[in-house]
Write an enzyme that holds these catalytic residues in place. Structure first.
Site, PDB file in Angstrom:
ATOM      1  N   GLN A 207       0.876  -1.173   0.000  1.00  0.00           N
ATOM      2  CA  GLN A 207       0.000   0.000   0.000  1.00  0.00           C
ATOM      3  C   GLN A 207       0.912   1.222   0.000  1.00  0.00           C
ATOM      4  OE1 GLN A 207      -1.845  -1.759   3.517  1.00  0.00           O
ATOM      5  NE2 GLN A 207      -3.856  -1.300   2.618  1.00  0.00           N
ATOM      6  N   HIS A 218       5.532   4.209   6.574  1.00  0.00           N
ATOM      7  CA  HIS A 218       6.799   3.508   6.345  1.00  0.00           C
ATOM      8  C   HIS A 218       6.476   2.420   5.334  1.00  0.00           C
ATOM      9  CE1 HIS A 218      10.697   1.866   8.388  1.00  0.00           C
ATOM     10  NE2 HIS A 218      10.576   1.343   7.176  1.00  0.00           N
ATOM     11  N   HIS A 220       6.017  -0.786   3.273  1.00  0.00           N
ATOM     12  CA  HIS A 220       6.195  -2.169   3.710  1.00  0.00           C
ATOM     13  C   HIS A 220       5.432  -3.110   2.788  1.00  0.00           C
ATOM     14  CE1 HIS A 220       2.734  -0.452   5.863  1.00  0.00           C
ATOM     15  NE2 HIS A 220       2.201  -1.665   5.888  1.00  0.00           N
ATOM     16  N   HIS A 222       3.158  -6.541   2.542  1.00  0.00           N
ATOM     17  CA  HIS A 222       2.343  -7.541   3.218  1.00  0.00           C
ATOM     18  C   HIS A 222       2.557  -8.888   2.523  1.00  0.00           C
ATOM     19  CE1 HIS A 222      -0.259  -4.730   5.543  1.00  0.00           C
ATOM     20  NE2 HIS A 222      -0.013  -3.918   4.523  1.00  0.00           N
TER      21      HIS A 222
END
Length: 268
Positions: A207, A218, A220, A222
């Site tokens: 996202q 931050h 990242h 998933h």
């Protein structure tokens, strides 16, 4: 140092110097051209000039070199100033036509890092994850630029996160090396998570920004292992991902720590 700066995303390198008249005449321009060519960056080099005393004189000849190694501006003898245009489109063309960075054998020698403190995490020291703190016991794998950790709110069992060690809001804020390492790490983590949770598929999602659903500032990745029938409709997982940190409660720390211990065994 120039290589490390280039690896961190630099487009321009500066080399303020004070070469002697003899070494400057022989080496100054050659060295600056070499730094520009090997890093594919613009090099801007200020230089002392003139006679300082009876025994010491500086070469001067401050200059600007483009990423192709061409001197595009140079001071004459004595005190002077020059200017030059910086063309980032040309810089990208040079990188594209001659992708020397992709040919570096980082599998054979260690990368030079500017942010060594970010890459060498002390045992027990927490990790910064946007506005959140990730405890060391949650982290089950790390590389020079990236760390993987258990999730406090999972869409499905085995839902873990992979993030760069340097706090960066979006993918575009990362260097080429950080991006490459992030996704190589994500692939390694995916293999382990699928093995642990007996899955043969995964949903991998980033996202990238607030409007894409990012709530932790931050970037990242998933990683969610999938099994047949885990959602009535396969794409329902994206709605669940959107709401997973807005509903429900956090997992117990002991549960996250135990999961990290289990996953860590596969990387040892």
């Amino acid at each position: 140092m120039g290589i490390a700066l280039r690896g961190s995303g630099a487009h321009i390198l500066t080399y303020p110097s004070a070469f002697t008249a003899s070494t400057g005449a022989a080496h100054w321009e050659a060295l600056l051209k070499a730094r520009a060519i090997e890093t594919q960056c613009y090099v801007i080099a200020a230089a002392q000039t003139g006679q300082h005393n009876a025994k010491r004189a500086s070469w001067g000849h401050a200059m600007v070199v483009d990423p192709w190694g061409t001197v595009i501006a140079q001071c004459s003898e004595g005190v002077s100033v020059v200017t030059a245009g910086i063309d980032l489109c040309f810089l990208e063309q040079v990188k594209t036509k001659m992708p020397i960075w992709n040919h570096r054998r980082f599998d054979l020698y260690r990368k030079i890092s500017l942010d060594k403190n970010l890459h060498d995490q002390m045992p027990g020291e927490p990790y910064q994850f946007g506005q959140c703190i990730i405890k060391d016991a949650q982290v089950f794998y790390q590389t020079e630029y990236t760390f993987a950790f258990t999730n406090k709110r999972c869409v499905l069992p085995g839902h873990v996160l992979v993030a760069p060690k340097r706090c960066a809001k979006r993918l575009v804020d990362l260097s080429e090396e950080e991006i490459r390492d992030l996704f190589v790490t994500a692939t390694s983590v995916q293999k382990v998570v699928e093995r642990c949770y007996l899955a043969t598929s995964s949903t991998i999602c980033v996202q990238d920004g607030k409007d894409a659903g990012q709530t932790v500032e931050h970037v990242h990745v998933h990683i969610i292992p999938r099994k047949p029938g885990d959602f009535a409709r396969n794409d329902d997982i994206y709605g669940a991902l959107e709401m997973h940190d807005k509903q429900g409660s956090d997992r117990e720390e002991s549960e996250m720590f135990a999961e990290a211990v289990m996953l860590r065994r596969f990387f040892s």
